[in-house]
Design a protein around this motif. Structure first.
Motif, short mmCIF file in Angstrom:
data_model
loop_
_atom_site.label_atom_id
_atom_site.label_comp_id
_atom_site.label_asym_id
_atom_site.label_seq_id
_atom_site.Cartn_x
_atom_site.Cartn_y
_atom_site.Cartn_z
N ILE A 1 56.16 -11.17 73.35
CA ILE A 1 57.46 -10.58 73.70
C ILE A 1 57.29 -9.95 75.07
N ASP A 2 58.07 -10.45 76.03
CA ASP A 2 57.95 -9.99 77.42
C ASP A 2 59.11 -9.05 77.74
N LEU A 3 58.76 -7.79 78.00
CA LEU A 3 59.79 -6.79 78.29
C LEU A 3 59.92 -6.56 79.80
N GLY A 4 59.21 -7.36 80.57
CA GLY A 4 59.19 -7.19 82.03
C GLY A 4 58.05 -6.25 82.40
N GLY A 5 56.95 -6.82 82.90
CA GLY A 5 55.79 -6.02 83.25
C GLY A 5 55.05 -5.44 82.06
N LEU A 6 55.53 -5.72 80.89
CA LEU A 6 54.89 -5.24 79.65
C LEU A 6 55.07 -6.33 78.60
N GLN A 7 53.93 -6.80 78.11
CA GLN A 7 53.97 -7.88 77.13
C GLN A 7 53.24 -7.46 75.86
N VAL A 8 53.84 -7.76 74.74
CA VAL A 8 53.16 -7.50 73.46
C VAL A 8 53.19 -8.77 72.62
N ARG A 9 52.09 -9.00 71.93
CA ARG A 9 52.02 -10.17 71.06
C ARG A 9 52.27 -9.73 69.62
N LEU A 10 53.12 -10.49 68.93
CA LEU A 10 53.41 -10.19 67.53
C LEU A 10 52.46 -10.96 66.62
N LEU A 11 51.91 -10.26 65.65
CA LEU A 11 51.08 -10.91 64.64
C LEU A 11 51.62 -10.60 63.26
N ASN A 12 51.69 -11.59 62.41
CA ASN A 12 52.08 -11.37 61.02
C ASN A 12 50.82 -10.97 60.25
N THR A 13 50.85 -9.77 59.66
CA THR A 13 49.68 -9.24 58.95
C THR A 13 50.06 -8.90 57.51
N PRO A 14 50.28 -9.94 56.67
CA PRO A 14 50.69 -9.67 55.29
C PRO A 14 49.63 -8.89 54.51
N GLY A 15 50.08 -8.24 53.46
CA GLY A 15 49.17 -7.44 52.63
C GLY A 15 49.91 -6.23 52.08
N HIS A 16 50.50 -5.45 52.99
CA HIS A 16 51.42 -4.39 52.54
C HIS A 16 52.69 -5.06 52.02
N THR A 17 53.26 -5.92 52.85
CA THR A 17 54.34 -6.83 52.45
C THR A 17 54.03 -8.19 53.08
N ARG A 18 54.81 -9.20 52.69
CA ARG A 18 54.62 -10.53 53.30
C ARG A 18 55.00 -10.53 54.79
N ASP A 19 56.02 -9.71 55.10
CA ASP A 19 56.61 -9.78 56.45
C ASP A 19 56.05 -8.73 57.41
N GLU A 20 55.03 -8.00 57.00
CA GLU A 20 54.46 -6.96 57.86
C GLU A 20 53.98 -7.58 59.18
N VAL A 21 54.32 -6.92 60.29
CA VAL A 21 53.84 -7.38 61.60
C VAL A 21 53.23 -6.22 62.38
N VAL A 22 52.38 -6.57 63.33
CA VAL A 22 51.84 -5.60 64.29
C VAL A 22 52.12 -6.14 65.69
N LEU A 23 52.10 -5.25 66.68
CA LEU A 23 52.28 -5.64 68.08
C LEU A 23 51.03 -5.26 68.85
N PHE A 24 50.48 -6.22 69.58
CA PHE A 24 49.27 -5.95 70.35
C PHE A 24 49.54 -6.12 71.84
N ASP A 25 49.25 -5.07 72.58
CA ASP A 25 49.34 -5.08 74.03
C ASP A 25 47.91 -5.22 74.57
N GLU A 26 47.59 -6.43 74.97
CA GLU A 26 46.22 -6.73 75.39
C GLU A 26 45.88 -6.01 76.70
#
Ligand SMILES: [Zn+2]
Length: 301
Positions: A159-184
């Motif tokens: 996800i590119d917000l302009g000069g700031l990018q975060v990658r979405l990862l699906n991390t099921p376990g709490h729920t199926r649809d749980e996601v995290v955002l990683f700013d490398e």
């Protein structure tokens, strides 16, 4: 020494924190408390709410993104965001539980993870109709109205917000649809309900362990990790360490193998009974959860 500092902070009415990871005192906006974490990231806490939620505002040069909509159904979290940015604002829920969707109706643009589980909520009217047994709104007497999704984000997508990018990862376990955002670039992980320093609700242990494996591959010992619920200190932005993530994974493996020693747990607001497995500090894992309304929590793959 710590208690002296804390007493002094309270005396001047600041929500100051002590210990590792110095944080700026929060600025109050109604029931919300805003913590500036750096120039592009704010935490918006709800310290008086029983689940002590924290949502995050990411600021790019083109767009702004809220990670979670807060639990508050009455006070408009987008007005808090508007005091921090004039950029077009979208919201991405970390997952579809009521306490992360309280302010969803205030957003004109909603992002959602694109997986079969979320896709099935789309009806002929083009809106997403999430059923109550998914969002569990009965606990807070709240209803999630059908909503429009502006953008579906695939797992692994940037996800590119302009000069700031975060990658979405699906991390099921709490729920199926749980996601995290990683700013490398800044080495920051926004971990939602996948990881926070309090009681972690395991919906599916096997999925959870696989997601922790994926998370540990993605991050490193220097990664800053911010979760969606505070520990005992509701005024402190919920942060975790790489080592703590490793310990959570170890304990989940022990639970899975039947090696971990659990205890009976209950909480008057949400949980009638569960098994609690301590990790360290305020971090623990809850399994075999039965909510106060008699419903069992969890899902099968
Ligand atoms: Zn949740």
């Amino acid at each position: 020494m710590r208690s002296v500092i804390k007493a002094a902070a309270l005396a001047v009415g600041m929500a100051m924190t002590v210990g590792a990871g110095a944080q700026e005192a929060g600025k109050r906006e109604g029931s919300f408390v805003v913590h500036k974490l750096n120039d592009w990231l704010y935490a918006i806490g709800e310290p008086e709410y029983y689940q002590k939620n924290y949502s995050y505002l990411l600021l790019g040069s083109e767009r702004a993104l809220m990670f979670d909509a807060g639990a508050n159904q009455k006070e408009d979290i987008t007005r808090v965001a508007a005091t921090l940015t004039d950029k077009p604002l979208s919201v991405l829920p970390s997952h579809l539980h009521f306490d992360h969707l309280g302010g969803l109706h205030n957003f004109s643009s909603v992002y959602l993870v694109d997986i079969p589980f979320t896709r099935k909520f789309k009806r002929d009217d083009g809106l997403y109709h999430v059923p109550e047994p998914v969002y569990l709104g009965n606990f807070d007497h709240m209803t999630v109205k059908p909503f429009k999704v502006d953008r579906l984000v695939k797992p692994g997508e940037l996800i590119d917000l302009g000069g700031l990018q975060v990658r979405l990862l699906n991390t099921p376990g709490h729920t199926r649809d749980e996601v995290v955002l990683f700013d490398e670039t800044h080495n920051v992980l926004l971990s939602g309900d996948h990881l926070y320093p309090s009681w972690l609700l395991a919906g599916n242990l096997k999925d959870y362990i696989a997601s922790l494996d994926a998370t540990l591959k993605l991050i490193n010992p220097q990664t800053t990790i911010y979760g969606a619920h505070a520990d005992e200190d509701a005024n402190r932005v919920p942060a975790m360490t790489y080592a703590e993530v490793g310990k959570i994974r170890e304990q989940m493996l022990a639970i899975q193998a039947g090696r971990a020693k659990g205890e009976t747990f209950s909480d008057p607001e949400l949980i009638k009974q569960a098994r609690l497995f301590k990790v360290e500090k305020d971090i623990s894992i809850l399994t075999d959860i039965e909510f106060t309304d008699g419903r069992a929590y969890g899902y099968k793959p």
